[in-house]
Scaffold this active site. Structure first.
Site, PDB file in Angstrom:
ATOM      1  N   ASP A  57       0.881  -1.169   0.000  1.00 53.33           N
ATOM      2  CA  ASP A  57       0.000   0.000   0.000  1.00 53.33           C
ATOM      3  C   ASP A  57       0.918   1.218   0.000  1.00 53.33           C
ATOM      4  O   ASP A  57       1.547   1.532   1.011  1.00 53.33           O
ATOM      5  CB  ASP A  57      -0.899  -0.007   1.237  1.00 53.33           C
ATOM      6  CG  ASP A  57      -1.816   1.222   1.278  1.00 53.33           C
ATOM      7  OD1 ASP A  57      -1.628   2.143   0.446  1.00 53.33           O
ATOM      8  OD2 ASP A  57      -2.707   1.253   2.145  1.00 53.33           O
ATOM      9  N   SER A 136      -0.110  13.426 -14.750  1.00 51.60           N
ATOM     10  CA  SER A 136      -1.279  13.451 -15.644  1.00 51.60           C
ATOM     11  C   SER A 136      -1.356  14.784 -16.374  1.00 51.60           C
ATOM     12  O   SER A 136      -0.897  15.810 -15.858  1.00 51.60           O
ATOM     13  CB  SER A 136      -2.561  13.271 -14.822  1.00 51.60           C
ATOM     14  OG  SER A 136      -3.700  13.401 -15.651  1.00 51.60           O
ATOM     15  N   TYR A 149      -8.087  15.780  -7.500  1.00 51.03           N
ATOM     16  CA  TYR A 149      -7.230  14.871  -8.274  1.00 51.03           C
ATOM     17  C   TYR A 149      -6.246  15.685  -9.111  1.00 51.03           C
ATOM     18  O   TYR A 149      -5.037  15.419  -9.113  1.00 51.03           O
ATOM     19  CB  TYR A 149      -8.088  13.973  -9.182  1.00 51.03           C
ATOM     20  CG  TYR A 149      -7.255  13.156 -10.152  1.00 51.03           C
ATOM     21  CD1 TYR A 149      -6.613  11.986  -9.747  1.00 51.03           C
ATOM     22  CD2 TYR A 149      -7.081  13.561 -11.482  1.00 51.03           C
ATOM     23  CE1 TYR A 149      -5.832  11.244 -10.634  1.00 51.03           C
ATOM     24  CE2 TYR A 149      -6.311  12.828 -12.370  1.00 51.03           C
ATOM     25  CZ  TYR A 149      -5.686  11.677 -11.940  1.00 51.03           C
ATOM     26  OH  TYR A 149      -4.897  10.951 -12.812  1.00 51.03           O
ATOM     27  N   LYS A 153      -1.910  15.866  -9.009  1.00 52.72           N
ATOM     28  CA  LYS A 153      -0.983  15.608 -10.120  1.00 52.72           C
ATOM     29  C   LYS A 153      -0.106  16.833 -10.385  1.00 52.72           C
ATOM     30  O   LYS A 153       1.058  16.698 -10.779  1.00 52.72           O
ATOM     31  CB  LYS A 153      -1.766  15.200 -11.373  1.00 52.72           C
ATOM     32  CG  LYS A 153      -2.483  13.861 -11.216  1.00 52.72           C
ATOM     33  CD  LYS A 153      -1.510  12.727 -10.885  1.00 52.72           C
ATOM     34  CE  LYS A 153      -2.172  11.368 -10.853  1.00 52.72           C
ATOM     35  NZ  LYS A 153      -1.230  10.259 -10.625  1.00 52.72           N
TER      36      LYS A 153
END
Ligand SMILES: NC(=O)c1ccc[n+]([C@@H]2O[C@H](COP(=O)([O-])OP(=O)(O)OC[C@H]3O[C@@H](n4cnc5c(N)ncnc54)[C@H](O)[C@@H]3O)[C@@H](O)[C@H]2O)c1
Length: 245
Positions: A57, A136, A149, A153
């Site tokens: 993890d 991203s 999100y 990034k």
């Protein structure tokens, strides 16, 4: 065989882009450790490519330290790919739950710190190493409703550049790739729902006219982690069919 004799860890290598990177690395002669929370996925890819599967993890310090102990106990590491990542579902920024926010930041950001803490001393000792962060296009050209999100990034891209400049004197290169929307299980989460209309909307923003693939990421990752890129550090390379132009 551009990675012959090298050993790499690919986090989140049991699915999607990570699996594409693991496959390409193995095809280029690399011994790949497929590290994933989902051990079945990791084992499946490891069996296919003749690599090793490991449960990890990446958002948990003890788990990352265990991975480091297990991998470095077996031999030196050349390449670390921080690929594991998650998103919250598309939603107004104020409606994302605190739990989802914390999970996105722990998996997408804290993991980069935890793996650096676990592996950078090893790379420094060897005066070599390549780290690749899978960021991203969302960190460069963000879409609405994925704010936290996107921000994770953007953070990853800044971390990549800072790591690159700080670690350069130790012979360690740090780069990122910025994938555009790709054909992986995560795509549905970005789109909210998978309908022909939503697919067409996403595709209309990609000049080359297709979604990215795990093979695209494998090819870009292989180049950046190989000695062919020995003069390249601190880049966040779009693999996006022109989406960020
Ligand atoms: N698919 C896209 O459209 C797209 C676009 C840009 C960037 N990305 C990024 O690419 C990376 C890979 O995404 P993907 O699309 O292949 O997703 P995916 O869901 O297919 O694969 C992600 C893998 O990461 C693993 N994972 C999740 N949490 C983990 C944790 N805490 N520890 C270890 N492993 C964990 C999952 O089990 C899974 O195997 C992510 O960082 C994602 O943000 C994806």
């Amino acid at each position: 065989m551009r990675l012959a004799g090298k050993t790499a860890i690919v986090t989140g290598g049991g699915s999607g882009f990570g699996a594409g990177i693991a496959r390409k690395f193995a095809a280029e002669g690399c011994h790949v450790i497929v590290a994933d929370l989902n051990i079945d996925g990791a084992q499946h890819i490891a069996d296919e490519i003749g690599g090793r599967a490991l449960t990890c993890d990446v958002s948990d310090g003890a788990s990352v330290n265990y991975m480091a102990k297990s991998v470095l106990g077996a031999g030196p590491l050349d390449i670390l790919v921080n690929n594991a990542g998650i998103t919250h579902l598309p939603s107004a920024m104020e409606d994302v739950s605190e739990e989802d926010f914390d999970r996105v930041f722990a998996v997408n950001m804290k993991s980069v710190y935890l793996t650096a803490r676990a592996f950078v001393p090893h790379f420094k000792e060897r005066k070599r190493g390549a780290i690749l962060n899978v960021a991203s296009t969302a960190g460069v050209s963000p879409r609405p409703r994925l704010n936290w999100y996107n921000a994770s990034k953007g953070w990853m891209i800044t971390a990549t550049k800072t790591m690159a400049v700080e670690l350069a004197p130790d012979g360690i290169r740090v780069n990122a790739i910025n994938p555009v929307a790709g054909e992986t299980p995560l795509l549905k989460s970005f789109m909210g729902e998978d309908t022909p209309e939503i697919r067409a909307k996403f595709l209309s923003t990609i000049p080359l006219g297709r979604f990215s693939t795990p093979e695209d990421m494998g090819n870009a990752a292989c180049f950046l982690c190989s000695d062919e890129a020995s003069m390249i550090t601190g880049v966040a390379m779009e693999v996006d069919g022109g989406r960020c132009i």
